[in-house]
Structure formats: structure tokens, C-alpha cells
Design an enzyme around this catalytic site. Structure first.
Site, PDB file in Angstrom:
ATOM      1  N   LYS A  14     -19.605  56.294 -39.462  1.00 16.95           N
ATOM      2  CA  LYS A  14     -18.267  55.780 -39.156  1.00 16.95           C
ATOM      3  C   LYS A  14     -17.378  56.921 -38.637  1.00 16.95           C
ATOM      4  CE  LYS A  14     -18.678  52.185 -42.696  1.00 16.95           C
ATOM      5  NZ  LYS A  14     -18.019  51.532 -43.847  1.00 16.95           N
ATOM      6  N   TYR A  54     -18.052  42.938 -38.365  1.00 19.79           N
ATOM      7  CA  TYR A  54     -17.582  42.696 -39.735  1.00 19.79           C
ATOM      8  C   TYR A  54     -17.101  41.253 -39.928  1.00 19.79           C
ATOM      9  CZ  TYR A  54     -17.921  47.592 -41.255  1.00 19.79           C
ATOM     10  OH  TYR A  54     -18.385  48.839 -41.640  1.00 19.79           O
ATOM     11  N   ASN A 117     -15.798  55.706 -46.276  1.00 15.46           N
ATOM     12  CA  ASN A 117     -17.109  55.895 -46.919  1.00 15.46           C
ATOM     13  C   ASN A 117     -18.236  56.292 -45.946  1.00 15.46           C
ATOM     14  OD1 ASN A 117     -17.474  53.406 -45.771  1.00 15.46           O
ATOM     15  ND2 ASN A 117     -17.947  52.315 -47.668  1.00 15.46           N
ATOM     16  N   HIS A 120     -22.377  53.205 -42.470  1.00 17.22           N
ATOM     17  CA  HIS A 120     -22.732  51.789 -42.672  1.00 17.22           C
ATOM     18  C   HIS A 120     -24.246  51.621 -42.621  1.00 17.22           C
ATOM     19  CE1 HIS A 120     -23.240  47.488 -41.877  1.00 17.22           C
ATOM     20  NE2 HIS A 120     -24.053  47.852 -40.893  1.00 17.22           N
ATOM     21  N   GLU A 131     -27.167  42.907 -36.074  1.00 20.23           N
ATOM     22  CA  GLU A 131     -26.386  44.121 -35.773  1.00 20.23           C
ATOM     23  C   GLU A 131     -27.056  44.930 -34.656  1.00 20.23           C
ATOM     24  OE1 GLU A 131     -25.960  45.933 -39.641  1.00 20.23           O
ATOM     25  OE2 GLU A 131     -24.614  44.339 -40.320  1.00 20.23           O
TER      26      GLU A 131
HETATM   27  P1  RTP Z   1     -20.736  48.632 -44.792  1.00 16.24           P
HETATM   28  O1  RTP Z   1     -20.841  47.212 -44.275  1.00 16.24           O
HETATM   29  O2  RTP Z   1     -19.698  49.447 -44.101  1.00 16.24           O
HETATM   30  O3  RTP Z   1     -22.084  49.293 -44.869  1.00 16.24           O
HETATM   31  O4  RTP Z   1     -20.263  48.548 -46.283  1.00 16.24           O
HETATM   32  P2  RTP Z   1     -20.899  47.731 -47.452  1.00 16.24           P
HETATM   33  O5  RTP Z   1     -21.896  46.719 -46.973  1.00 16.24           O
HETATM   34  O6  RTP Z   1     -21.387  48.731 -48.451  1.00 16.24           O
HETATM   35  O7  RTP Z   1     -19.616  46.995 -48.023  1.00 16.24           O
HETATM   36  P3  RTP Z   1     -18.862  45.718 -47.499  1.00 16.24           P
HETATM   37  O8  RTP Z   1     -18.472  44.913 -48.687  1.00 16.24           O
HETATM   38  O9  RTP Z   1     -19.625  45.036 -46.398  1.00 16.24           O
HETATM   39  O10 RTP Z   1     -17.524  46.348 -46.908  1.00 16.24           O
HETATM   40  C1  RTP Z   1     -17.479  46.842 -45.594  1.00 16.24           C
HETATM   41  C2  RTP Z   1     -16.569  48.026 -45.529  1.00 16.24           C
HETATM   42  O11 RTP Z   1     -15.227  47.622 -45.772  1.00 16.24           O
HETATM   43  C3  RTP Z   1     -14.520  48.676 -46.383  1.00 16.24           C
HETATM   44  N1  RTP Z   1     -13.985  48.211 -47.660  1.00 16.24           N
HETATM   45  N2  RTP Z   1     -12.791  48.534 -48.079  1.00 16.24           N
HETATM   46  N3  RTP Z   1     -11.416  47.462 -51.223  1.00 16.24           N
HETATM   47  C4  RTP Z   1     -11.418  48.058 -50.067  1.00 16.24           C
HETATM   48  O12 RTP Z   1     -10.502  48.691 -49.647  1.00 16.24           O
HETATM   49  C5  RTP Z   1     -12.638  47.943 -49.264  1.00 16.24           C
HETATM   50  N4  RTP Z   1     -13.721  47.267 -49.591  1.00 16.24           N
HETATM   51  C6  RTP Z   1     -14.582  47.435 -48.548  1.00 16.24           C
HETATM   52  C7  RTP Z   1     -15.489  49.811 -46.588  1.00 16.24           C
HETATM   53  O13 RTP Z   1     -15.397  50.704 -45.468  1.00 16.24           O
HETATM   54  C8  RTP Z   1     -16.822  49.109 -46.575  1.00 16.24           C
HETATM   55  O14 RTP Z   1     -17.866  49.974 -46.243  1.00 16.24           O
END
Ligand code: RTP
Length: 152
Positions: A14, A54, A117, A120, A131
Site C-alpha cells: 500500500k 474494496y 497496515n 494487502h 483481484e
Molecule cells: P486488506 O484487504 O487491505 O488486505 O485488509 P484485510 O483483508 O486484512 O482487512 P479488511 O477488513 O478487508 O479491511 C481492508 C482495509 O481497510 C482498512 N481498515 N481500517 N477500523 C478501521 O479503521 C479499519 N478497518 C479496516 C485497513 O487498511 C484494512 O487493511
């Protein structure tokens, strides 16, 4: 069933990871683990493209801020291939919230905040295929490495 040594996952550094110079380290981790790089590029996706990526999260309170963060600089998009690439890729990334990620994971080693973080990784084989099609409409490479047929 024979192990699928051709499973593919979409991994993306990212904007914060690119800005902090972590692209090389993240590539090295996947290479050393044994995965094969089959596509990679630096990209500056627009808002619409990121909203497609997303789409499942649209409506979440953090969604607008997350899109702004993803628009803040280039990303490094990659496709990695190998045994259990999707699940193992997620293990290598660590938990979504870096504070819950163990040392030795990408987020556990380099991040503190869920909103920054670093990286991805696809969360299912089905989403990985979607994707990869979204980020690499031009397609990915197919090639065989000398050692891979001897491993399984
Ligand atoms: P990613 O898709 O980026 O790999 O992340 P992930 O599956 O581990 O988590 P996901 O639930 O899909 O969330 C996507 C991205 O959204 C941001 N996020 N911010 N509470 C918050 O502020 C929050 N929760 C999620 C993070 O950048 C997360 O990686």
C-alpha cells in the site's frame, strides 16, 4: 487430491509501504518462502478502481478514509504463485490490525495502525482471481522454475 502448486494470490504494497521503502523487503519475503512472482508493477490507481477493489467494504465507517489513504501515493501490485498461496500469504501479512500481528509477520514487524497496515493480501482463492483480473487485465506470466517440479 494433488497439491495445487499453481494457486495464485494478489499481494499489494500500500502507499505507506511504498513510501517507507518496504517494497524490496516484502518481495524478498515471498521469494525466500518459495513463491514465484508472475506479475508486478508500480501503479497509481484512481478512486473508481480502488472502490472496485474494496467493493465489499463500501458502507463501512472507515471506507472514505481508507480510500483517501490508498490514493495518497503509488501502490506496488504483485501476483505470487505457489502451494497454498492465499492462506500462506495472509499468514505472512499478519492480522488486519497490526497490534494483533505477531513478530515475523509483515504488519507485526513494520506497522502499528490498522489504517496504515502496509500491505494487502487476497482473503480467498475466489477473491484472488477477481483481484488479479482487476489489477492485471493484461494478464500474468507463465513460466516454470528449475527447482519447482522437484519439490512435491
Ligand atoms: P486488506 O484487504 O487491505 O488486505 O485488509 P484485510 O483483508 O486484512 O482487512 P479488511 O477488513 O478487508 O479491511 C481492508 C482495509 O481497510 C482498512 N481498515 N481500517 N477500523 C478501521 O479503521 C479499519 N478497518 C479496516 C485497513 O487498511 C484494512 O487493511
Amino acid at each position: 487430491m494433488a497439491p495445487n502448486i499453481r494457486e495464485r494470490t494478489y499481494i499489494m504494497v500500500k502507499p505507506d509501504g511504498v513510501d517507507r521503502g518496504l517494497v524490496g523487503d516484502i518481495i524478498a519475503r515471498f521469494e525466500r518462502r518459495g513463491f514465484k512472482l508472475i506479475a508486478a508493477k508500480l501503479a497509481s490507481p484512481g478512486k473508481e478502481h480502488l472502490e472496485k477493489h474494496y467493493a465489499d467494504l463500501m458502507g463501512k465507517p472507515f471506507f472514505p478514509g481508507m480510500i483517501q489513504y490508498m490514493l495518497s501515493g503509488p501502490v506496488f501490485a504483485m501476483v505470487w504463485e505457489g502451494l497454498d498461496a492465499v492462506k500462506t500469504g495472509r499468514v505472512m501479512l499478519g492480522a488486519t490490525n497490526p497490534l494483533e500481528s505477531g513478530p515475523g509477520t509483515i504488519r507485526g514487524d513494520y506497522a502499528l495502525a490498522v489504517g496504515r497496515n502496509i500491505c494487502h493480501g487476497s482473503d480467498s482463492v475466489e477473491n484472488a482471481e477477481k483481484e488479479i483480473a482487476l489489477w492485471f487485465p493484461e494478464g500474468v506470466l507463465q513460466y516454470t522454475r528449475s527447482q519447482e517440479s522437484k519439490v512435491f
